[in-house]
Design an enzyme around this catalytic site. Structure first.
Site, PDB file in Angstrom:
ATOM      1  N   ASP A  57       0.813  -1.228   0.000  1.00 57.50           N
ATOM      2  CA  ASP A  57       0.000   0.000   0.000  1.00 57.50           C
ATOM      3  C   ASP A  57       0.841   1.270   0.000  1.00 57.50           C
ATOM      4  O   ASP A  57       0.406   2.308  -0.493  1.00 57.50           O
ATOM      5  CB  ASP A  57      -0.921   0.031   1.229  1.00 57.50           C
ATOM      6  CG  ASP A  57      -2.106  -0.912   1.095  1.00 57.50           C
ATOM      7  OD1 ASP A  57      -2.146  -1.676   0.112  1.00 57.50           O
ATOM      8  OD2 ASP A  57      -2.992  -0.879   1.972  1.00 57.50           O
ATOM      9  N   HIS A 104      -3.250  -8.947  -2.041  1.00 56.90           N
ATOM     10  CA  HIS A 104      -2.577  -9.851  -2.985  1.00 56.90           C
ATOM     11  C   HIS A 104      -1.646  -9.096  -3.923  1.00 56.90           C
ATOM     12  O   HIS A 104      -0.629  -9.629  -4.361  1.00 56.90           O
ATOM     13  CB  HIS A 104      -3.584 -10.699  -3.755  1.00 56.90           C
ATOM     14  CG  HIS A 104      -4.797  -9.950  -4.214  1.00 56.90           C
ATOM     15  ND1 HIS A 104      -5.828  -9.611  -3.389  1.00 56.90           N
ATOM     16  CD2 HIS A 104      -5.126  -9.440  -5.414  1.00 56.90           C
ATOM     17  CE1 HIS A 104      -6.742  -8.951  -4.063  1.00 56.90           C
ATOM     18  NE2 HIS A 104      -6.335  -8.820  -5.303  1.00 56.90           N
ATOM     19  N   HIS A 157     -20.584 -30.187 -15.025  1.00 56.34           N
ATOM     20  CA  HIS A 157     -21.991 -29.899 -14.729  1.00 56.34           C
ATOM     21  C   HIS A 157     -22.409 -30.711 -13.518  1.00 56.34           C
ATOM     22  O   HIS A 157     -22.016 -31.862 -13.411  1.00 56.34           O
ATOM     23  CB  HIS A 157     -22.850 -30.270 -15.940  1.00 56.34           C
ATOM     24  CG  HIS A 157     -24.327 -30.078 -15.676  1.00 56.34           C
ATOM     25  ND1 HIS A 157     -24.898 -28.820 -15.661  1.00 56.34           N
ATOM     26  CD2 HIS A 157     -25.299 -30.974 -15.410  1.00 56.34           C
ATOM     27  CE1 HIS A 157     -26.195 -28.957 -15.397  1.00 56.34           C
ATOM     28  NE2 HIS A 157     -26.461 -30.253 -15.234  1.00 56.34           N
TER      29      HIS A 157
END
Ligand code: NAI
Length: 487
Positions: free
Chosen positions: A328, A337, A464
């Site tokens: 940061d 991340h 699926h």
């Protein structure tokens, strides 16, 4: 660059001769940038020391991502209990204990902090608890200690702090920030959150699930301003159902205390003055790089053009080549991340594994996970961004209500949206809003990071019944080929 700013080999040589420990790398800050960089440095065979004034894990683990996700999971559980009838289950009332929730959250955080402590030991990384002070380039002191730490390379990973709201009343001691919201000392009967960004919206859903009447006051015309309007609308629909009032285009002007110890927010909304009376007010209006943690001038470290982050090159080197910055504090992408990725780049460059031009953080490839109800996962360009850039794109969209797994789970709000460049057919962006969106996001991240074209993506067979089939269908929808949906 000033030659004083480079760690001089004679300083280091003298220290070695005098039998002093000289670290290959010293790291200030033990958050996701710093501790990950430390591990990678150690893996690269570098003698590494990390200095942290609080607990390892930084804001993310101690006061951000992890404690909020503990509360988000509790909020999700409460929401399901409230909907038990939808699943054919009758529950005769239930209660939660704020004290037990708090304890559980702390246990989770502590166990993860211990996990990092273990990793530091396992990788033989020296950890010093205390506030690092720059003595001179190449030498650090730790507040309250005689010890001096000599290093060849330094990584600054000092993170960010919450931005303040420059309006009257916002600095009163009873105004809450994310730290106080996490402490959960009480669930007020009503709460206004100023700022409808990621932090504001995550807390809005947590407190609403705990039974609080929540109001969100957002200055921009849309909450979660970076996502597309259809994504924000999906979140707003759930918010409405949970009783959250969202006030957009609303600029908070002042916060007053009423005679009965409530708070009144004065705001301007659509050119009209309005007010809102609530029991508590919280502020979540962004974060800023923590540039005051160490003496950057002494290190010869320059700031970026906006003076709101440390200037780094693509290998995270600052204007002093022996000093790196990650996370940061660089103000590139304020996400854990991204910080870890930057830390790894810095560690690899120090070890000589990356050339000056290699690596770098490609902002478009940093995924973003927002834990609202439903969740949002995003990577690459949004539709509005691509349009603003006048990029000719194909857009495919598939709703979870046409996905059999989501329907079976009775959790079918939301959709997957995929966008591709029309000329190159490369997939350049994806947003998922719906069940498990933040997990599904990684599938889209793989497609985008590998610069997959629509045609290559169509080759993938999705199992699926799974939620991920919605991604496949959204890709097919870009050319009108979705199987289970007709617009
Ligand atoms: P933010 O920048 O996301 O949102 C702040 C919001 O406050 C903006 O929408 C802004 O328009 C609004 N605002 C500013 N002044 C205002 C005023 N006077 N009245 C009304 N609204 C006003 O910042 P936030 O939510 O505090 O997050 C901080 C940082 O933490 C961000 O960089 C974010 O990316 C990161 N973060 C990310 C998370 C995630 O991705 N899940 C979670 C938590 C934090």
């Amino acid at each position: 660059m000033n030659s004083d700013t480079v760690v001089k080999s004679d300083v280091i040589n003298k220290a070695v001769q005098e039998g002093e420990t000289v670290y290959d790398v010293a790291i200030i800050g033990g958050g996701p940038a710093g501790y990950v960089a430390a591990i990678r440095c150690a893996q690269n065979g570098l003698k590494t020391v990390l200095i942290e004034k609080d607990r390892l894990g930084g804001t993310c683990l101690n006061a951000g991502c992890i404690p909020t996700k503990t509360l988000v999971s509790i909020a999700g559980f409460l929401n399901r209990l409230n909907r038990a009838e939808d699943y054919g289950i009758s529950i005769q009332g239930f209660q939660y204990s704020l004290e037990k929730i708090r304890e559980r959250k702390q246990q989770i955080v502590s166990s993860l902090v211990q996990g990092i402590e273990f990793l530091m030991k396992k990788n033989k990384i020296g950890v010093i608890q205390g506030k690092a002070i720059v003595e001179e380039n190449g030498v650090l002191a730790v507040e309250g200690s005689e010890e001096r730490i000599r290093y060849k390379n330094l990584i600054l990973a000092t993170g960010s702090v919450a931005s303040s709201l420059p309006i009257p009343g916002a600095d009163a001691p009873d105004i809450l920030g994310s730290q106080e919201l996490l402490e959960l000392s009480e669930v007020p009967e009503s709460l206004a959150i100023i700022g409808g960004g990621v932090i504001g919206m995550e807390f809005a859903f947590i407190y609403a699930a705990l039974g609080c009447k929540v109001h969100v006051v957002e200055f921009m015309p849309q909450i979660l301003n970076l996502v597309d309007a259809d994504v924000a609308s999906t979140v707003k629909r759930t918010a409405r159902k949970m009783g959250i009032e969202i006030l957009e285009s609303a600029r908070a002007l002042a916060i007053e205390t009423t005679s009965d110890d409530h708070k009144r927010i004065l705001m301007e909304r659509k050119e009209r003055q309005e007010s809102l009376v609530v029991r508590k007010v919280a502020v979540a209006v962004g974060r800023r790089a923590n540039l005051e943690a160490v003496d950057l001038e002494k290190l010869g470290v320059a700031l970026n053009d906006h003076k709101n982050g440390i200037l780094v090159n693509e290998v995270m080197q600052t204007s002093n080549p022996t000093v790196y910055a990650a996370g940061d504090v660089t103000n590139q992408v304020m996400l854990a991340h991204a910080a870890s990725h930057q830390g790894i780049i810095a560690a690899d460059h120090i070890a000589g594994k990356l050339s000056g031009k290699a690596g770098g953080l490609e902002k478009q490839l940093v995924p973003s996970a927002i834990f609202t109800f439903p969740e949002i996962g995003h990577i690459g360009h949004t539709e509005k961004e691509a349009k603003a850039m006048n990029r000719d794109v194909l857009v495919g969209k598939f709703p979870f209500r046409a996905n059999s797994k989501a329907v079976a789970m009775q959790d079918a709000a939301g959709f997957v949206k995929v966008i591709a460049d029309k000329a190159t057919r490369e997939i350049i962006g994806a947003t998922i809003v719906g069940p498990d969106a933040t997990e599904l996001l990684s599938l889209a991240a793989n497609l985008i990071t590998c610069r997959t074209t629509i045609d290559q993506a169509k080759e993938v067979i999705y199992a699926h019944p799974t939620l991920s089939e919605a991604i496949s269908e959204a890709i097919l929808d870009m050319e009108g080929e979705a199987i289970h949906f007709g617009n």
